[in-house]
Write an enzyme that holds these catalytic residues in place. Structure first.
Site, mmCIF file in Angstrom:
data_model
loop_
_atom_site.group_PDB
_atom_site.id
_atom_site.type_symbol
_atom_site.label_atom_id
_atom_site.label_comp_id
_atom_site.label_asym_id
_atom_site.label_seq_id
_atom_site.Cartn_x
_atom_site.Cartn_y
_atom_site.Cartn_z
ATOM 1 N N LYS A 9 0.810 -1.062 -0.114
ATOM 2 C CA LYS A 9 -0.282 0.013 -0.033
ATOM 3 C C LYS A 9 0.917 1.181 -0.065
ATOM 4 O O LYS A 9 1.834 1.307 0.816
ATOM 5 C CB LYS A 9 -0.944 0.055 1.050
ATOM 6 N N SER A 25 -2.988 2.345 -17.354
ATOM 7 C CA SER A 25 -2.126 2.011 -16.380
ATOM 8 C C SER A 25 -1.744 3.118 -15.211
ATOM 9 O O SER A 25 -2.378 4.468 -15.597
ATOM 10 C CB SER A 25 -0.581 1.372 -16.694
ATOM 11 N N TYR A 58 -2.883 -1.509 -13.678
ATOM 12 C CA TYR A 58 -1.729 -2.199 -13.695
ATOM 13 C C TYR A 58 -0.524 -1.148 -13.535
ATOM 14 O O TYR A 58 -0.560 0.106 -13.954
ATOM 15 C CB TYR A 58 -1.247 -3.168 -14.656
#
Length: 116
Positions: A9, A25, A58
């Site tokens: 995170k 992305s 991603y």
């Protein structure tokens, strides 16, 4: 049985760019990726603190030490430059593994996006 848990995170990082005309992305400073144990191509959830949007995309590696956080392609419509976001990577593991697993949590400087 496997369960999905938080693996990585980056908490409260500022969006520095939003590039609509890109394949897709999120580009993340390489130093932030390493600190949070994210790898290029990894699927992540992006949570926008400013507007409540949540999206999946991603990771693409950005230049080290720049503080770059850039949402590309359609995701660029979900943020504004300057928004604060949380980037979350998940992993699959057994419940026993999850009980002792420690995620990589990064709390960068909110003005520079650099690791403090």
């Amino acid at each position: 049985m496997l369960i999905q848990v938080v693996k990585s995170k980056i908490h409260r990082v500022r969006v520095t760019q939003a590039e609509l005309n890109y394949v897709g992305s999120i580009t993340i400073d390489e130093a932030l990726m390493e600190a949070s144990d994210l790898v290029e191509g990894e699927r992540v959830q992006v949570v926008n603190i400013n507007n409540g949007e949540r999206l999946e995309t991603y990771v693409i590696k950005g230049d080290r030490g720049t503080g770059t956080i850039c949402l590309n392609g359609p995701a660029a419509r979900k943020v504004a430059v300057g928004d604060m976001i949380i980037v979350i990577g998940y992993g699959y593991m057994t419940p026993d593994e999850a009980r002792s697993f420690k995620p990589s949590l990064v709390f960068p400087n909110e003005l520079t996006n650099l690791i403090v």
